[in-house]
Scaffold this motif. Structure first.
Motif, PDB file in Angstrom:
ATOM      1  N   HIS A 156       0.864  -1.147   0.031  1.00  0.00           N
ATOM      2  CA  HIS A 156       0.000   0.006  -0.138  1.00  0.00           C
ATOM      3  C   HIS A 156       0.789   1.240   0.285  1.00  0.00           C
ATOM      4  CE1 HIS A 156      -3.044   2.777   1.266  1.00  0.00           C
ATOM      5  NE2 HIS A 156      -3.966   2.134   1.000  1.00  0.00           N
TER       6      HIS A 156
ATOM      7  N   ALA B 259       0.679   3.959   1.395  1.00  0.00           N
ATOM      8  CA  ALA B 259       0.784   4.735   2.763  1.00  0.00           C
ATOM      9  C   ALA B 259       2.008   4.112   3.587  1.00  0.00           C
ATOM     10  CB  ALA B 259      -0.461   4.490   3.470  1.00  0.00           C
TER      11      ALA B 259
ATOM     12  N   ILE C 211      -5.363   0.748   6.707  1.00  0.00           N
ATOM     13  CA  ILE C 211      -5.059   0.187   5.254  1.00  0.00           C
ATOM     14  C   ILE C 211      -5.730  -1.190   5.153  1.00  0.00           C
ATOM     15  CG2 ILE C 211      -3.054  -0.859   3.879  1.00  0.00           C
ATOM     16  CD1 ILE C 211      -1.295   1.288   5.445  1.00  0.00           C
ATOM     17  N   PRO C 212      -6.749  -1.132   4.083  1.00  0.00           N
ATOM     18  CA  PRO C 212      -7.413  -2.322   3.993  1.00  0.00           C
ATOM     19  C   PRO C 212      -6.837  -3.465   3.451  1.00  0.00           C
ATOM     20  CG  PRO C 212      -7.801  -0.762   2.126  1.00  0.00           C
ATOM     21  CD  PRO C 212      -6.790  -0.090   3.076  1.00  0.00           C
TER      22      PRO C 212
ATOM     23  N   ARG D  73      -7.461  -5.993   1.103  1.00  0.00           N
ATOM     24  CA  ARG D  73      -8.231  -6.326   0.050  1.00  0.00           C
ATOM     25  C   ARG D  73      -7.767  -5.945  -1.417  1.00  0.00           C
ATOM     26  NH1 ARG D  73     -11.962  -0.672  -0.957  1.00  0.00           N
ATOM     27  NH2 ARG D  73     -10.260   0.444  -1.072  1.00  0.00           N
TER      28      ARG D  73
ATOM     29  N   ARG E 189      -2.186   0.840  -7.989  1.00  0.00           N
ATOM     30  CA  ARG E 189      -1.832  -0.189  -6.747  1.00  0.00           C
ATOM     31  C   ARG E 189      -1.205  -1.188  -7.357  1.00  0.00           C
ATOM     32  NH1 ARG E 189      -5.031   1.372  -2.278  1.00  0.00           N
ATOM     33  NH2 ARG E 189      -4.895   3.789  -2.439  1.00  0.00           N
TER      34      ARG E 189
END
Lengths: 391, 118
Positions: free
Chosen positions: A111, A113, A162-163, A165, A175
Protein backbone atom coordinates in the motif's frame (compact mmCIF):
# COMPACT_ATOMS: atom_id res chain seq x y z
CA UNK A 1 10.58 -34.92 7.93
CA UNK A 2 12.38 -31.65 8.54
CA UNK A 3 12.94 -31.33 4.80
CA UNK A 4 9.30 -32.05 4.06
CA UNK A 5 8.21 -29.44 6.56
CA UNK A 6 10.73 -26.96 5.18
CA UNK A 7 9.34 -27.49 1.72
CA UNK A 8 5.77 -26.97 2.94
CA UNK A 9 6.92 -23.86 4.78
CA UNK A 10 8.51 -22.35 1.67
CA UNK A 11 5.58 -23.22 -0.55
CA UNK A 12 2.72 -22.51 1.79
CA UNK A 13 3.73 -19.93 4.39
CA UNK A 14 2.40 -16.94 2.43
CA UNK A 15 -0.88 -18.59 1.62
CA UNK A 16 -1.43 -19.80 5.17
CA UNK A 17 -0.59 -16.45 6.69
CA UNK A 18 -2.83 -14.66 4.19
CA UNK A 19 -5.74 -16.93 5.08
CA UNK A 20 -5.17 -16.33 8.79
CA UNK A 21 -4.91 -12.56 8.37
CA UNK A 22 -8.09 -12.63 6.30
CA UNK A 23 -9.85 -14.49 9.07
CA UNK A 24 -8.38 -12.78 12.13
CA UNK A 25 -7.96 -9.31 10.72
CA UNK A 26 -4.69 -8.84 12.56
CA UNK A 27 -1.16 -9.32 11.27
CA UNK A 28 0.57 -10.09 14.56
CA UNK A 29 -2.04 -12.50 15.76
CA UNK A 30 -2.06 -14.28 12.42
CA UNK A 31 1.73 -14.49 12.32
CA UNK A 32 1.85 -16.00 15.77
CA UNK A 33 -0.89 -18.46 14.88
CA UNK A 34 0.90 -19.50 11.70
CA UNK A 35 4.18 -19.98 13.55
CA UNK A 36 2.42 -22.01 16.19
CA UNK A 37 0.76 -24.17 13.56
CA UNK A 38 4.15 -24.96 12.00
CA UNK A 39 5.61 -25.73 15.42
CA UNK A 40 2.80 -28.17 16.12
CA UNK A 41 3.24 -29.69 12.68
CA UNK A 42 6.94 -30.28 13.39
CA UNK A 43 5.94 -32.26 16.44
CA UNK A 44 2.89 -34.13 15.14
CA UNK A 45 3.74 -34.85 11.53
CA UNK A 46 6.84 -36.76 12.56
CA UNK A 47 4.69 -38.98 14.74
CA UNK A 48 1.44 -39.23 12.75
CA UNK A 49 2.67 -38.64 9.24
CA UNK A 50 1.99 -35.73 6.93
CA UNK A 51 -1.73 -34.97 6.58
CA UNK A 52 -3.42 -35.38 3.22
CA UNK A 53 -3.82 -31.64 2.84
CA UNK A 54 -1.01 -29.96 4.76
CA UNK A 55 -2.18 -26.47 3.87
CA UNK A 56 -5.73 -26.95 5.19
CA UNK A 57 -4.30 -28.68 8.26
CA UNK A 58 -2.02 -25.75 9.00
CA UNK A 59 -4.73 -23.13 8.47
CA UNK A 60 -7.16 -25.05 10.65
CA UNK A 61 -4.60 -25.51 13.38
CA UNK A 62 -3.50 -21.88 13.27
CA UNK A 63 -7.05 -20.67 13.28
CA UNK A 64 -8.10 -22.82 16.23
CA UNK A 65 -5.02 -21.83 18.18
CA UNK A 66 -5.80 -18.16 17.65
CA UNK A 67 -9.42 -18.67 18.66
CA UNK A 68 -8.37 -20.40 21.86
CA UNK A 69 -6.05 -17.59 22.61
CA UNK A 70 -8.71 -14.99 22.00
CA UNK A 71 -11.12 -16.78 24.28
CA UNK A 72 -8.54 -16.92 27.01
CA UNK A 73 -7.75 -13.30 26.63
CA UNK A 74 -10.93 -11.32 26.23
CA UNK A 75 -9.27 -7.95 26.61
CA UNK A 76 -6.99 -8.76 23.74
CA UNK A 77 -10.02 -9.78 21.75
CA UNK A 78 -11.70 -6.49 22.51
CA UNK A 79 -8.63 -4.53 21.64
CA UNK A 80 -8.25 -6.23 18.32
CA UNK A 81 -11.99 -6.08 17.77
CA UNK A 82 -12.04 -9.76 17.15
CA UNK A 83 -14.91 -10.76 19.37
CA UNK A 84 -16.77 -11.98 16.36
CA UNK A 85 -13.95 -14.24 15.41
CA UNK A 86 -13.66 -15.40 19.01
CA UNK A 87 -17.26 -16.54 18.92
CA UNK A 88 -16.71 -18.58 15.81
CA UNK A 89 -16.64 -22.27 16.46
CA UNK A 90 -13.67 -24.49 15.84
CA UNK A 91 -13.84 -25.77 12.38
CA UNK A 92 -11.93 -27.91 10.03
CA UNK A 93 -11.06 -25.72 7.14
CA UNK A 94 -11.18 -27.39 3.80
CA UNK A 95 -10.04 -26.19 0.44
CA UNK A 96 -13.55 -25.25 -0.66
CA UNK A 97 -14.16 -22.61 1.98
CA UNK A 98 -10.72 -21.18 2.28
CA UNK A 99 -9.87 -18.80 -0.49
CA UNK A 100 -6.41 -17.89 -1.62
CA UNK A 101 -5.92 -14.46 -0.06
CA UNK A 102 -2.32 -13.88 -1.05
CA UNK A 103 -3.37 -11.16 -3.45
CA UNK A 104 -5.14 -9.25 -0.67
CA UNK A 105 -2.02 -9.63 1.43
CA UNK A 106 0.25 -8.43 -1.37
CA UNK A 107 -1.83 -5.32 -2.00
CA UNK A 108 -1.91 -4.56 1.72
CA UNK A 109 1.85 -4.93 2.09
CA UNK A 110 2.46 -2.73 -0.96
CA UNK A 111 0.00 0.00 0.00
CA UNK A 112 1.40 3.42 -0.94
CA UNK A 113 0.77 4.68 2.61
CA UNK A 114 3.77 2.54 3.62
CA UNK A 115 7.32 3.58 2.73
CA UNK A 116 8.77 1.53 -0.12
CA UNK A 117 11.42 -0.09 2.09
CA UNK A 118 8.65 -1.14 4.47
CA UNK A 119 6.62 -2.52 1.58
CA UNK A 120 9.57 -4.60 0.47
CA UNK A 121 10.37 -5.87 3.97
CA UNK A 122 6.79 -6.70 4.79
CA UNK A 123 6.27 -8.51 1.49
CA UNK A 124 9.35 -10.66 2.07
CA UNK A 125 8.34 -11.35 5.64
CA UNK A 126 4.67 -12.15 5.12
CA UNK A 127 4.52 -13.69 1.66
CA UNK A 128 8.03 -15.03 1.42
CA UNK A 129 8.29 -16.21 5.01
CA UNK A 130 11.82 -14.79 5.29
CA UNK A 131 12.99 -14.15 8.83
CA UNK A 132 13.76 -10.66 10.06
CA UNK A 133 17.43 -11.68 10.20
CA UNK A 134 17.41 -12.79 6.57
CA UNK A 135 15.72 -9.61 5.36
CA UNK A 136 18.06 -7.45 7.44
CA UNK A 137 21.06 -9.20 5.91
CA UNK A 138 19.72 -8.84 2.39
CA UNK A 139 19.25 -5.09 2.77
CA UNK A 140 22.40 -4.51 4.76
CA UNK A 141 20.73 -3.05 7.82
CA UNK A 142 20.93 -4.24 11.40
CA UNK A 143 18.42 -6.74 12.62
CA UNK A 144 16.96 -4.29 15.12
CA UNK A 145 16.45 -1.68 12.40
CA UNK A 146 14.65 -4.22 10.26
CA UNK A 147 12.59 -5.50 13.21
CA UNK A 148 11.55 -1.95 13.96
CA UNK A 149 10.65 -1.31 10.34
CA UNK A 150 8.41 -4.37 10.29
CA UNK A 151 6.75 -3.55 13.61
CA UNK A 152 6.08 0.01 12.53
CA UNK A 153 4.62 -1.11 9.19
CA UNK A 154 2.30 -3.62 10.82
CA UNK A 155 1.25 -1.06 13.38
CA UNK A 156 0.44 1.44 10.67
CA UNK A 157 -1.64 -1.05 8.70
CA UNK A 158 -3.79 -1.52 11.75
CA UNK A 159 -3.88 2.04 13.12
CA UNK A 160 -4.28 3.84 9.81
CA UNK A 161 -6.89 1.46 8.46
CA UNK A 162 -5.04 0.11 5.42
CA UNK A 163 -7.59 -2.32 4.02
CA UNK A 164 -6.92 -6.02 3.47
CA UNK A 165 -8.36 -6.34 0.00
CA UNK A 166 -7.76 -6.27 -3.70
CA UNK A 167 -8.35 -2.62 -4.63
CA UNK A 168 -11.45 -1.72 -6.63
CA UNK A 169 -11.08 -1.18 -10.37
CA UNK A 170 -10.50 2.58 -10.24
CA UNK A 171 -7.54 2.17 -7.88
CA UNK A 172 -6.19 -1.03 -9.36
CA UNK A 173 -3.81 0.31 -12.03
CA UNK A 174 -1.85 2.47 -9.57
CA UNK A 175 -1.84 -0.12 -6.84
CA UNK A 176 -0.83 -2.91 -9.16
CA UNK A 177 2.06 -0.78 -10.38
CA UNK A 178 3.21 -0.49 -6.76
CA UNK A 179 3.03 -4.26 -6.25
CA UNK A 180 4.94 -4.95 -9.47
CA UNK A 181 7.54 -2.36 -8.49
CA UNK A 182 8.12 -4.06 -5.14
CA UNK A 183 8.55 -7.47 -6.75
CA UNK A 184 10.93 -5.98 -9.32
CA UNK A 185 12.90 -4.23 -6.60
CA UNK A 186 13.34 -7.50 -4.74
CA UNK A 187 14.45 -9.13 -7.98
CA UNK A 188 16.98 -6.40 -8.66
CA UNK A 189 18.50 -6.84 -5.22
CA UNK A 190 18.80 -10.51 -6.08
CA UNK A 191 20.22 -9.79 -9.53
CA UNK A 192 22.91 -7.66 -7.97
CA UNK A 193 24.23 -10.82 -6.34
CA UNK A 194 21.85 -11.98 -3.62
CA UNK A 195 20.44 -14.97 -5.46
CA UNK A 196 17.99 -16.00 -2.76
CA UNK A 197 16.13 -12.73 -3.24
CA UNK A 198 15.91 -13.34 -6.97
CA UNK A 199 14.25 -16.70 -6.29
CA UNK A 200 11.89 -15.01 -3.87
CA UNK A 201 10.95 -12.40 -6.48
CA UNK A 202 10.34 -15.17 -9.03
CA UNK A 203 8.11 -16.97 -6.56
CA UNK A 204 6.12 -13.78 -5.91
CA UNK A 205 6.00 -12.99 -9.61
CA UNK A 206 4.60 -16.37 -10.55
CA UNK A 207 2.03 -16.20 -7.76
CA UNK A 208 0.98 -12.82 -9.10
CA UNK A 209 0.76 -14.03 -12.71
CA UNK A 210 -1.31 -16.97 -11.53
CA UNK A 211 -3.63 -14.83 -9.38
CA UNK A 212 -4.28 -12.12 -11.97
CA UNK A 213 -3.91 -13.97 -15.26
CA UNK A 214 -5.63 -11.20 -17.26
CA UNK A 215 -3.07 -8.61 -16.25
CA UNK A 216 -0.44 -8.39 -19.01
CA UNK A 217 2.13 -6.64 -16.85
CA UNK A 218 2.11 -9.45 -14.27
CA UNK A 219 3.15 -11.86 -17.05
CA UNK A 220 5.48 -9.24 -18.48
CA UNK A 221 7.32 -8.80 -15.20
CA UNK A 222 7.57 -12.53 -14.61
CA UNK A 223 8.83 -13.10 -18.15
CA UNK A 224 11.45 -10.40 -17.79
CA UNK A 225 12.65 -11.77 -14.45
CA UNK A 226 12.86 -15.33 -15.76
CA UNK A 227 14.78 -14.27 -18.85
CA UNK A 228 17.29 -12.26 -16.84
CA UNK A 229 17.58 -14.91 -14.17
CA UNK A 230 18.29 -17.60 -16.78
CA UNK A 231 21.71 -16.01 -17.26
CA UNK A 232 22.49 -15.84 -13.56
CA UNK A 233 25.10 -18.65 -13.60
CA UNK A 234 26.88 -17.08 -16.54
CA UNK A 235 27.00 -13.56 -15.12
CA UNK A 236 29.73 -14.41 -12.67
CA UNK A 237 32.93 -16.38 -13.21
CA UNK A 238 35.08 -16.93 -10.12
CA UNK A 239 33.22 -14.12 -8.42
CA UNK A 240 33.87 -11.73 -11.29
CA UNK A 241 31.19 -10.09 -13.44
CA UNK A 242 31.03 -11.38 -17.00
CA UNK A 243 29.42 -9.17 -19.66
CA UNK A 244 26.76 -10.56 -21.96
CA UNK A 245 29.01 -10.86 -25.02
CA UNK A 246 31.60 -12.86 -23.04
CA UNK A 247 29.16 -15.16 -21.27
CA UNK A 248 29.32 -18.94 -21.65
CA UNK A 249 25.95 -19.66 -23.25
CA UNK A 250 26.02 -23.27 -22.12
CA UNK A 251 25.55 -21.94 -18.58
CA UNK A 252 22.29 -20.28 -19.48
CA UNK A 253 19.29 -22.06 -18.00
CA UNK A 254 17.40 -23.33 -21.06
CA UNK A 255 14.38 -24.34 -19.04
CA UNK A 256 14.08 -20.91 -17.50
CA UNK A 257 14.45 -19.28 -20.91
CA UNK A 258 11.63 -21.46 -22.23
CA UNK A 259 9.48 -20.56 -19.24
CA UNK A 260 10.27 -16.90 -19.72
CA UNK A 261 9.35 -17.03 -23.40
CA UNK A 262 6.09 -18.84 -22.59
CA UNK A 263 5.28 -16.20 -19.99
CA UNK A 264 6.09 -13.49 -22.51
CA UNK A 265 3.67 -15.11 -24.98
CA UNK A 266 1.00 -14.95 -22.30
CA UNK A 267 1.69 -11.26 -21.76
CA UNK A 268 1.48 -10.58 -25.49
CA UNK A 269 -1.66 -12.72 -25.78
CA UNK A 270 -3.45 -10.38 -23.36
CA UNK A 271 -2.18 -7.46 -25.46
CA UNK A 272 0.68 -6.60 -23.18
CA UNK A 273 2.72 -3.64 -24.34
CA UNK A 274 3.44 -2.09 -20.95
CA UNK A 275 6.94 -1.31 -19.65
CA UNK A 276 7.49 -4.78 -18.15
CA UNK A 277 6.28 -6.64 -21.22
CA UNK A 278 8.52 -4.42 -23.37
CA UNK A 279 11.50 -5.14 -21.15
CA UNK A 280 10.73 -8.85 -21.39
CA UNK A 281 10.72 -8.65 -25.19
CA UNK A 282 14.06 -6.85 -25.02
CA UNK A 283 15.45 -9.48 -22.62
CA UNK A 284 14.28 -12.25 -24.98
CA UNK A 285 15.98 -10.55 -27.94
CA UNK A 286 19.26 -10.39 -26.00
CA UNK A 287 19.23 -14.16 -25.81
CA UNK A 288 19.30 -14.58 -29.58
CA UNK A 289 22.71 -15.12 -31.16
CA UNK A 290 23.46 -12.58 -32.53
CA UNK A 291 20.89 -10.25 -30.98
CA UNK A 292 18.83 -8.08 -33.33
CA UNK A 293 20.31 -4.81 -32.06
CA UNK A 294 18.30 -2.58 -34.36
CA UNK A 295 15.06 -4.00 -33.00
CA UNK A 296 16.35 -3.81 -29.43
CA UNK A 297 17.24 -0.15 -30.01
CA UNK A 298 13.77 0.58 -31.41
CA UNK A 299 12.12 -1.10 -28.41
CA UNK A 300 14.30 0.84 -25.98
CA UNK A 301 13.16 3.94 -27.85
CA UNK A 302 9.53 3.02 -27.25
CA UNK A 303 10.27 2.27 -23.60
CA UNK A 304 12.11 5.58 -23.16
CA UNK A 305 9.17 7.49 -24.60
CA UNK A 306 6.84 5.59 -22.30
CA UNK A 307 8.83 5.88 -19.08
CA UNK A 308 10.94 8.98 -19.67
CA UNK A 309 13.76 7.11 -17.94
CA UNK A 310 17.30 8.26 -18.72
CA UNK A 311 18.57 4.79 -17.78
CA UNK A 312 16.49 3.35 -20.61
CA UNK A 313 17.96 5.99 -22.92
CA UNK A 314 21.43 4.86 -21.84
CA UNK A 315 20.51 1.30 -22.78
CA UNK A 316 19.21 2.52 -26.12
CA UNK A 317 22.56 4.16 -26.76
CA UNK A 318 24.28 0.82 -26.20
CA UNK A 319 21.92 -0.96 -28.59
CA UNK A 320 22.31 1.78 -31.21
CA UNK A 321 26.08 1.53 -30.89
CA UNK A 322 25.85 -2.19 -31.64
CA UNK A 323 23.48 -1.66 -34.56
CA UNK A 324 24.96 1.46 -36.17
CA UNK A 325 28.41 1.85 -34.68
CA UNK A 326 30.02 3.50 -31.65
CA UNK A 327 29.66 7.06 -32.96
CA UNK A 328 25.88 6.83 -33.16
CA UNK A 329 25.82 5.48 -29.62
CA UNK A 330 28.08 8.25 -28.33
CA UNK A 331 25.84 10.87 -29.92
CA UNK A 332 22.90 9.63 -27.85
CA UNK A 333 24.97 9.30 -24.67
CA UNK A 334 25.92 12.96 -24.89
CA UNK A 335 22.33 13.93 -24.14
CA UNK A 336 21.71 11.45 -21.31
CA UNK A 337 21.54 13.38 -18.02
CA UNK A 338 23.20 10.75 -15.82
CA UNK A 339 26.55 12.31 -14.98
CA UNK A 340 26.61 10.64 -11.56
CA UNK A 341 25.95 7.17 -12.90
CA UNK A 342 29.03 5.01 -13.43
CA UNK A 343 27.38 3.01 -16.24
CA UNK A 344 27.18 6.13 -18.37
CA UNK A 345 30.93 6.71 -18.14
CA UNK A 346 31.76 3.02 -18.48
CA UNK A 347 29.67 2.87 -21.64
CA UNK A 348 31.32 6.00 -22.99
CA UNK A 349 34.70 4.46 -22.19
CA UNK A 350 33.82 1.30 -24.05
CA UNK A 351 32.57 3.13 -27.15
CA UNK A 352 35.53 5.54 -27.22
CA UNK A 353 37.82 2.58 -26.91
CA UNK A 354 36.19 0.94 -29.93
CA UNK A 355 36.85 4.11 -31.90
CA UNK A 356 40.50 4.00 -30.87
CA UNK A 357 40.17 7.22 -28.84
CA UNK A 358 42.06 5.59 -25.99
CA UNK A 359 43.01 8.69 -24.07
CA UNK A 360 39.37 9.81 -23.83
CA UNK A 361 38.32 6.23 -23.06
CA UNK A 362 40.85 6.19 -20.26
CA UNK A 363 39.36 9.34 -18.74
CA UNK A 364 35.82 7.98 -19.05
CA UNK A 365 36.75 4.77 -17.21
CA UNK A 366 38.45 6.82 -14.51
CA UNK A 367 35.25 8.79 -14.07
CA UNK A 368 33.23 5.57 -13.85
CA UNK A 369 35.63 4.20 -11.23
CA UNK A 370 35.22 7.31 -9.13
CA UNK A 371 31.47 6.71 -9.01
CA UNK A 372 31.15 2.93 -8.68
CA UNK A 373 30.19 1.39 -5.33
CA UNK A 374 29.93 -2.31 -5.98
CA UNK A 375 33.22 -4.21 -5.69
CA UNK A 376 32.65 -6.68 -8.51
CA UNK A 377 31.73 -3.83 -10.83
CA UNK A 378 34.79 -1.91 -9.72
CA UNK A 379 37.05 -4.83 -10.57
CA UNK A 380 35.40 -5.19 -13.97
CA UNK A 381 36.07 -1.52 -14.68
CA UNK A 382 39.66 -1.86 -13.50
CA UNK A 383 40.19 -4.79 -15.84
CA UNK A 384 38.75 -2.79 -18.74
CA UNK A 385 40.94 0.16 -17.88
CA UNK A 386 44.04 -2.02 -17.65
CA UNK A 387 43.25 -3.61 -21.02
CA UNK A 388 43.28 -0.31 -22.89
CA UNK A 389 46.54 0.69 -21.25
CA UNK A 390 47.78 4.21 -20.91
CA UNK A 391 47.98 6.41 -23.92
CA UNK B 1 -12.96 4.20 11.74
CA UNK B 2 -12.47 7.91 12.17
CA UNK B 3 -9.89 10.14 10.52
CA UNK B 4 -8.88 13.73 10.90
CA UNK B 5 -7.86 15.35 7.64
CA UNK B 6 -5.46 18.21 8.18
CA UNK B 7 -5.45 20.64 5.31
CA UNK B 8 -2.10 22.26 4.59
CA UNK B 9 -2.44 25.07 2.09
CA UNK B 10 1.22 25.14 1.11
CA UNK B 11 1.44 27.59 -1.79
CA UNK B 12 -2.27 27.31 -2.58
CA UNK B 13 -3.75 30.79 -3.10
CA UNK B 14 -6.52 31.44 -0.58
CA UNK B 15 -9.29 34.08 -0.70
CA UNK B 16 -7.57 36.13 2.02
CA UNK B 17 -4.44 36.60 -0.12
CA UNK B 18 -3.76 38.86 -3.06
CA UNK B 19 -2.66 35.83 -5.02
CA UNK B 20 -6.29 34.72 -5.04
CA UNK B 21 -6.91 37.32 -7.76
CA UNK B 22 -4.52 35.48 -10.05
CA UNK B 23 -6.79 32.44 -9.89
CA UNK B 24 -9.28 32.33 -12.73
CA UNK B 25 -12.93 32.80 -11.90
CA UNK B 26 -13.67 29.27 -13.05
CA UNK B 27 -11.02 27.84 -10.75
CA UNK B 28 -12.26 29.98 -7.84
CA UNK B 29 -15.74 28.60 -8.32
CA UNK B 30 -14.38 25.07 -8.58
CA UNK B 31 -12.56 25.50 -5.25
CA UNK B 32 -15.77 26.57 -3.49
CA UNK B 33 -17.79 23.84 -5.18
CA UNK B 34 -15.20 21.20 -4.24
CA UNK B 35 -15.21 22.23 -0.59
CA UNK B 36 -18.98 22.12 -0.61
CA UNK B 37 -18.98 18.61 -2.11
CA UNK B 38 -16.36 17.45 0.39
CA UNK B 39 -18.32 18.81 3.32
CA UNK B 40 -21.48 17.13 2.10
CA UNK B 41 -19.81 13.74 1.71
CA UNK B 42 -21.48 11.23 4.02
CA UNK B 43 -19.29 10.66 7.06
CA UNK B 44 -17.69 14.13 6.94
CA UNK B 45 -17.87 16.47 9.92
CA UNK B 46 -16.58 19.79 8.57
CA UNK B 47 -14.05 21.68 10.65
CA UNK B 48 -14.38 25.30 11.61
CA UNK B 49 -12.80 27.98 9.44
CA UNK B 50 -9.40 28.97 10.70
CA UNK B 51 -7.90 32.40 10.25
CA UNK B 52 -4.70 32.22 8.17
CA UNK B 53 -1.44 31.05 9.80
CA UNK B 54 -0.22 34.68 9.87
CA UNK B 55 -2.75 35.21 12.65
CA UNK B 56 -1.30 32.39 14.73
CA UNK B 57 0.50 32.79 18.04
CA UNK B 58 2.71 30.05 19.38
CA UNK B 59 3.06 29.49 23.11
CA UNK B 60 5.87 27.59 24.82
CA UNK B 61 6.65 27.24 28.50
CA UNK B 62 10.30 27.08 29.54
CA UNK B 63 11.35 26.86 33.19
CA UNK B 64 7.88 27.94 34.18
CA UNK B 65 8.02 30.98 31.92
CA UNK B 66 5.50 31.43 29.19
CA UNK B 67 7.14 32.33 25.89
CA UNK B 68 4.91 33.75 23.25
CA UNK B 69 5.96 34.12 19.63
CA UNK B 70 4.26 35.44 16.56
CA UNK B 71 3.34 32.89 13.91
CA UNK B 72 2.64 29.16 13.66
CA UNK B 73 4.72 26.40 15.31
CA UNK B 74 5.97 25.14 11.96
CA UNK B 75 7.06 27.25 9.00
CA UNK B 76 4.34 29.49 7.57
CA UNK B 77 3.83 27.49 4.42
CA UNK B 78 3.72 24.24 6.36
CA UNK B 79 1.12 25.52 8.79
CA UNK B 80 -2.29 24.00 9.21
CA UNK B 81 -4.93 25.74 7.13
CA UNK B 82 -8.00 23.78 8.06
CA UNK B 83 -9.29 20.39 9.05
CA UNK B 84 -12.25 18.08 8.94
CA UNK B 85 -13.27 14.76 10.39
CA UNK B 86 -14.22 11.76 8.34
CA UNK B 87 -15.82 8.52 9.38
CA UNK B 88 -14.94 5.85 6.82
CA UNK B 89 -14.33 2.16 6.35
CA UNK B 90 -10.64 2.39 5.68
CA UNK B 91 -7.66 4.49 4.65
CA UNK B 92 -8.43 4.15 0.95
CA UNK B 93 -11.75 5.97 1.45
CA UNK B 94 -9.96 8.73 3.37
CA UNK B 95 -7.30 9.04 0.66
CA UNK B 96 -9.99 9.39 -1.99
CA UNK B 97 -11.67 12.18 -0.06
CA UNK B 98 -8.35 13.90 0.63
CA UNK B 99 -7.57 13.94 -3.09
CA UNK B 100 -10.74 15.98 -3.67
CA UNK B 101 -9.78 18.76 -1.25
CA UNK B 102 -8.53 21.64 -3.45
CA UNK B 103 -5.13 22.38 -1.85
CA UNK B 104 -4.14 18.77 -2.60
CA UNK B 105 -3.92 19.78 -6.27
CA UNK B 106 -3.02 23.46 -5.84
CA UNK B 107 0.34 23.29 -4.09
CA UNK B 108 -0.59 22.05 -0.64
CA UNK B 109 -1.18 18.66 0.89
CA UNK B 110 -3.68 16.84 3.06
CA UNK B 111 -2.46 14.87 6.03
CA UNK B 112 -4.69 11.93 6.89
CA UNK B 113 -4.51 11.01 10.57
CA UNK B 114 -6.39 8.11 12.07
CA UNK B 115 -8.05 8.97 15.34
CA UNK B 116 -7.15 6.74 18.23
CA UNK B 117 -9.84 4.38 19.29
CA UNK B 118 -10.07 2.97 22.79
Amino acid sequence: MVDALDAVFREEWGRILAALIGFLGDFDLAEEAAQEAFAIAAERWGRDGIPANPRAWLVTTGRNRALNRLRRDRTLAEKTRLLQAAHASEVTVDETIFRDERLELLFTCCHPALAVESQVALTLRTLGGLSTTEIARAFLVTESTMAQRLVRAKRKIKAAGIPFRVPPAHLLPDRLAAVLAVVYLIFNEGYAGRGDLASEALRLGSALAELIPDEPEAHGLLAMMLLHDSRRQARFRDGELVLLADQDRSLWDAEEIAEGRAELDRALAVRGRGPYALQAVIAALHIDDPPDWARIAALYGELARRTGSPVVELNRAIAVAEAEGPEAGLAILGAVPLDDFHYLHATRGELLCRLGRTSEAHDAYEQALALVHDDTERRLLERRLASIGHS
Amino acid sequence: MKFMLLIHQGTTPTPDQEAWNTVSEGEQKAVYADYQAVNKTPGVTPGMWLQPPEMATTVRVQDGQTLVTDGPFVAMKEALGGYLFFEADDLDAAIELAAKIPPARLGGGIEVRPIKEW
